[in-house]
Design an enzyme around this catalytic site. Sequence first.
Site, PDB file in Angstrom:
ATOM      1  N   LYS A  65      37.195  47.263  82.750  1.00  0.00           N
ATOM      2  CA  LYS A  65      37.500  46.576  84.004  1.00  0.00           C
ATOM      3  C   LYS A  65      38.056  45.182  83.731  1.00  0.00           C
ATOM      4  O   LYS A  65      39.028  44.746  84.367  1.00  0.00           O
ATOM      5  CB  LYS A  65      36.240  46.497  84.879  1.00  0.00           C
ATOM      6  CG  LYS A  65      35.843  47.851  85.441  1.00  0.00           C
ATOM      7  CD  LYS A  65      34.434  47.903  86.011  1.00  0.00           C
ATOM      8  CE  LYS A  65      34.058  49.352  86.328  1.00  0.00           C
ATOM      9  NZ  LYS A  65      32.677  49.534  86.800  1.00  0.00           N
TER      10      LYS A  65
ATOM     11  N   GLN B 297      27.373  45.989  87.501  1.00  0.00           N
ATOM     12  CA  GLN B 297      27.482  47.295  86.848  1.00  0.00           C
ATOM     13  C   GLN B 297      26.154  48.049  86.934  1.00  0.00           C
ATOM     14  O   GLN B 297      25.099  47.521  86.593  1.00  0.00           O
ATOM     15  CB  GLN B 297      27.904  47.106  85.377  1.00  0.00           C
ATOM     16  CG  GLN B 297      28.138  48.400  84.627  1.00  0.00           C
ATOM     17  CD  GLN B 297      29.308  49.207  85.176  1.00  0.00           C
ATOM     18  OE1 GLN B 297      30.368  48.676  85.467  1.00  0.00           O
ATOM     19  NE2 GLN B 297      29.107  50.509  85.340  1.00  0.00           N
TER      20      GLN B 297
ATOM     21  N   ASP C 237      33.091  47.311  95.206  1.00  0.00           N
ATOM     22  CA  ASP C 237      32.645  48.639  94.769  1.00  0.00           C
ATOM     23  C   ASP C 237      32.502  49.578  95.971  1.00  0.00           C
ATOM     24  O   ASP C 237      32.455  50.800  95.798  1.00  0.00           O
ATOM     25  CB  ASP C 237      31.282  48.529  94.060  1.00  0.00           C
ATOM     26  CG  ASP C 237      31.385  48.701  92.551  1.00  0.00           C
ATOM     27  OD1 ASP C 237      32.398  49.264  92.096  1.00  0.00           O
ATOM     28  OD2 ASP C 237      30.448  48.281  91.846  1.00  0.00           O
TER      29      ASP C 237
END
Length: 293
Positions: A53, A97, A120
């Site tokens: 990412k 994460q 997200d």
Amino acid sequence: MSAGIIDGKAIALRVREDAAVRTAALKAAGVEPCLAVVLVGEDPASLSYVTGKEKALAEAGMAGRDIRLPASTTETELLDLVARLNADPSVDGILVQLPLPKHIREDRVIVAIDPAKDVDGFHPVSIGNMVIGRPGFLPCTPHGVVVLLKEMQVKTDGAHIVVVGRSNIVGKPLANLLTRRDVNATVTVCHTGTKDLAEHTRRADILIAAAGKPRLVSGDMIRPGAVVIDVGVNRVEDPTAKKGYRLVGDVDFEAAKETASLITPVPGGVGPMTIAMLMRNVVESAENRSSRA
Ligand code: NAD
């Protein structure tokens, strides 16, 4: 017959290039898109995801704020960090994460993120907006699957799509997006409580596997000519591989490609789309900031 292979990397690249062009325009106007990437602990798979990412952010010209915390970080410390990032006007997106260490409640952390920075798309507000079709961030993997189908010009209107998996991050939101009018599919969701999985999968025009079980879908579970999207990413031991393991999906690829008309490989199918859709969400968030200024 051998199936066409869907090149997720190439399609993802186009999405990322679009994000880079939009980033350049924002920067020219004095706004630099920025994603805060928070990793707690040292899980090797998570580490490789965040590295991917961060690399994609740099390639698109966006700023990445890399925050690495020890596995001993408390839930309160993490929630304090999220509050600070929520309040920081230079941060457009916050990505924590997952999975988090066991002593931290993931749902507490997810709801603490400002929905305006929830790139997200996991916050209940984002999920609610998605379900009723209001603007908001869409979860990256399910959205990536929809974009893959569109880019490959797969006919979804009236198609029967079978999704295997009902998780909050893949199966459930995906099933929802597929019933939207722009996709217009009839959707069957299978899960661990499904009685005869093969009976359902064999009726799919489009079969999407997101179960996290290597080789769950064998060739005879696929209707001839079906489109197969394999979301699964599973590590299986392989002494011949450099790292001692290799990545496989949920579908027996070799068998499936003899039956399907189109299929995604693992790796190189859905995976790259997830990162690409994240880049799109970050740039969109920065555009929202820019239009508020
Ligand atoms: P999860 O474990 O949270 O959910 C798996 C789902 O599959 C569950 O809802 C379960 O009911 C269903 N399932 C499991 N075994 C089954 C079986 N035998 N028959 C029918 N249904 C079954 O997993 P997840 O987070 O949704 O991820 C699924 C897979 O997708 C994993 O391999 C994960 O690594 C992968 N994934 C890939 C990406 C990507 O970017 N490509 C992103 C997220 C997840």
